[in-house]
Scaffold this motif. Sequence first.
Motif, PDB file in Angstrom:
ATOM      1  N   PHE B  74       0.835  -1.201   0.000  1.00  0.00           N
ATOM      2  CA  PHE B  74       0.000   0.000   0.000  1.00  0.00           C
ATOM      3  C   PHE B  74       0.868   1.248   0.000  1.00  0.00           C
ATOM      4  O   PHE B  74       1.910   1.296   0.659  1.00  0.00           O
ATOM      5  CB  PHE B  74      -0.897   0.021   1.247  1.00  0.00           C
ATOM      6  N   LEU B  75       0.416   2.253  -0.754  1.00  0.00           N
ATOM      7  CA  LEU B  75       1.016   3.586  -0.714  1.00  0.00           C
ATOM      8  C   LEU B  75      -0.060   4.541  -0.243  1.00  0.00           C
ATOM      9  O   LEU B  75      -1.141   4.597  -0.828  1.00  0.00           O
ATOM     10  CB  LEU B  75       1.513   4.009  -2.093  1.00  0.00           C
ATOM     11  N   THR B  76       0.238   5.277   0.834  1.00  0.00           N
ATOM     12  CA  THR B  76      -0.696   6.284   1.345  1.00  0.00           C
ATOM     13  C   THR B  76      -0.115   7.662   1.138  1.00  0.00           C
ATOM     14  O   THR B  76       1.057   7.901   1.439  1.00  0.00           O
ATOM     15  CB  THR B  76      -0.991   6.053   2.841  1.00  0.00           C
ATOM     16  N   ILE B  77      -0.928   8.544   0.588  1.00  0.00           N
ATOM     17  CA  ILE B  77      -0.563   9.950   0.452  1.00  0.00           C
ATOM     18  C   ILE B  77      -1.485  10.729   1.370  1.00  0.00           C
ATOM     19  O   ILE B  77      -2.708  10.727   1.193  1.00  0.00           O
ATOM     20  CB  ILE B  77      -0.719  10.452  -0.994  1.00  0.00           C
ATOM     21  N   SER B  78      -0.899  11.384   2.373  1.00  0.00           N
ATOM     22  CA  SER B  78      -1.705  12.175   3.292  1.00  0.00           C
ATOM     23  C   SER B  78      -1.574  13.651   2.946  1.00  0.00           C
ATOM     24  O   SER B  78      -0.598  14.067   2.311  1.00  0.00           O
ATOM     25  CB  SER B  78      -1.260  11.926   4.738  1.00  0.00           C
ATOM     26  N   GLY B  79      -2.560  14.439   3.348  1.00  0.00           N
ATOM     27  CA  GLY B  79      -2.530  15.862   3.044  1.00  0.00           C
ATOM     28  C   GLY B  79      -2.389  16.110   1.551  1.00  0.00           C
ATOM     29  O   GLY B  79      -1.530  16.870   1.113  1.00  0.00           O
ATOM     30  N   LEU B  80      -3.239  15.483   0.766  1.00  0.00           N
ATOM     31  CA  LEU B  80      -3.145  15.513  -0.694  1.00  0.00           C
ATOM     32  C   LEU B  80      -2.980  16.933  -1.228  1.00  0.00           C
ATOM     33  O   LEU B  80      -3.678  17.861  -0.789  1.00  0.00           O
ATOM     34  CB  LEU B  80      -4.388  14.854  -1.284  1.00  0.00           C
ATOM     35  N   GLN B  81      -2.037  17.103  -2.149  1.00  0.00           N
ATOM     36  CA  GLN B  81      -1.772  18.407  -2.756  1.00  0.00           C
ATOM     37  C   GLN B  81      -1.887  18.295  -4.276  1.00  0.00           C
ATOM     38  O   GLN B  81      -1.742  17.208  -4.845  1.00  0.00           O
ATOM     39  CB  GLN B  81      -0.371  18.914  -2.362  1.00  0.00           C
ATOM     40  N   ALA B  82      -2.102  19.431  -4.920  1.00  0.00           N
ATOM     41  CA  ALA B  82      -2.263  19.443  -6.377  1.00  0.00           C
ATOM     42  C   ALA B  82      -1.073  18.810  -7.095  1.00  0.00           C
ATOM     43  O   ALA B  82      -1.233  18.128  -8.104  1.00  0.00           O
ATOM     44  CB  ALA B  82      -2.473  20.880  -6.856  1.00  0.00           C
ATOM     45  N   GLU B  83       0.113  19.012  -6.559  1.00  0.00           N
ATOM     46  CA  GLU B  83       1.331  18.480  -7.190  1.00  0.00           C
ATOM     47  C   GLU B  83       1.429  16.958  -7.097  1.00  0.00           C
ATOM     48  O   GLU B  83       2.281  16.359  -7.762  1.00  0.00           O
ATOM     49  CB  GLU B  83       2.565  19.092  -6.539  1.00  0.00           C
ATOM     50  N   ASP B  84       0.566  16.338  -6.285  1.00  0.00           N
ATOM     51  CA  ASP B  84       0.580  14.881  -6.167  1.00  0.00           C
ATOM     52  C   ASP B  84      -0.161  14.209  -7.322  1.00  0.00           C
ATOM     53  O   ASP B  84      -0.107  12.986  -7.460  1.00  0.00           O
ATOM     54  CB  ASP B  84      -0.067  14.437  -4.843  1.00  0.00           C
ATOM     55  N   GLU B  85      -0.858  14.999  -8.121  1.00  0.00           N
ATOM     56  CA  GLU B  85      -1.573  14.426  -9.270  1.00  0.00           C
ATOM     57  C   GLU B  85      -0.555  13.870 -10.262  1.00  0.00           C
ATOM     58  O   GLU B  85       0.271  14.602 -10.811  1.00  0.00           O
ATOM     59  CB  GLU B  85      -2.462  15.469  -9.932  1.00  0.00           C
ATOM     60  N   ALA B  86      -0.597  12.565 -10.475  1.00  0.00           N
ATOM     61  CA  ALA B  86       0.398  11.863 -11.290  1.00  0.00           C
ATOM     62  C   ALA B  86      -0.009  10.391 -11.392  1.00  0.00           C
ATOM     63  O   ALA B  86      -1.014   9.968 -10.815  1.00  0.00           O
ATOM     64  CB  ALA B  86       1.776  11.960 -10.634  1.00  0.00           C
TER      65      ALA B  86
END
Lengths: 119, 109
Positions: B74-86
Amino acid sequence: QVQLQESGPGLVKPSETLSLTCTVSGGSLSNYYWSWIRQPPGKALEWIGYISYSGSTTYTPSLNSRVTILIDTSKNQFSLKLRSVTAADTAVYYCAREPVEKLGAFDVWGPGTMVTVSS
Amino acid sequence: QSALTQPASVSGSPGQSITISCTGSNRDIGGYRYVSWYQQHPGKAPKLMIHEASNRPSGVSNRFSGSKSGNTAFLTISGLQAEDEAHYYCSSFTSTGTLFGGGTKVTVL
């Protein structure tokens, strides 16, 4: 810091051999595995194979019969040859570095080079 | 060998947390600790985000975390930001080399 750069023809005819070179600058080839990875347009990454500093190789089973990876430590380069190409081999080809103590962790990549197979 | 299985897409709003799964078998994810995650923006080379299932390379934001349970990573991204779009790809070491997942498109709403 270490940089990788792929080079080679961007267009290859069907049934011919695709040949690419990766030049490593700013670091040594030792203590790493050196891989080729490709990505067809709009599709996922596919690992092709790797070579060690000593020249030992491992190739993905599906391409094993058509692939050769070589290393030239005097030039800080390694290369890929893929024989009998078809349109299905059209892809962006990346070279990448993998620390021997962190298997599967490609920590440095080249920018990639697009290779199109077409007559 | 078949690619590792990832969801085609995951989305979330800024500030939220999202988790991407990567399912394999005991011949890959379940058999080794060598699971990695990569982030790829359009037209760019992939970037290593996680290695050995849960280790972050120097310079990678601590908003990214990884874990593994059985044959699934699993990969978790917390505090999602616009730059995480990929696109995000998982990979696993196997006895015949590295196997990648099919990739997950992360959209920030």
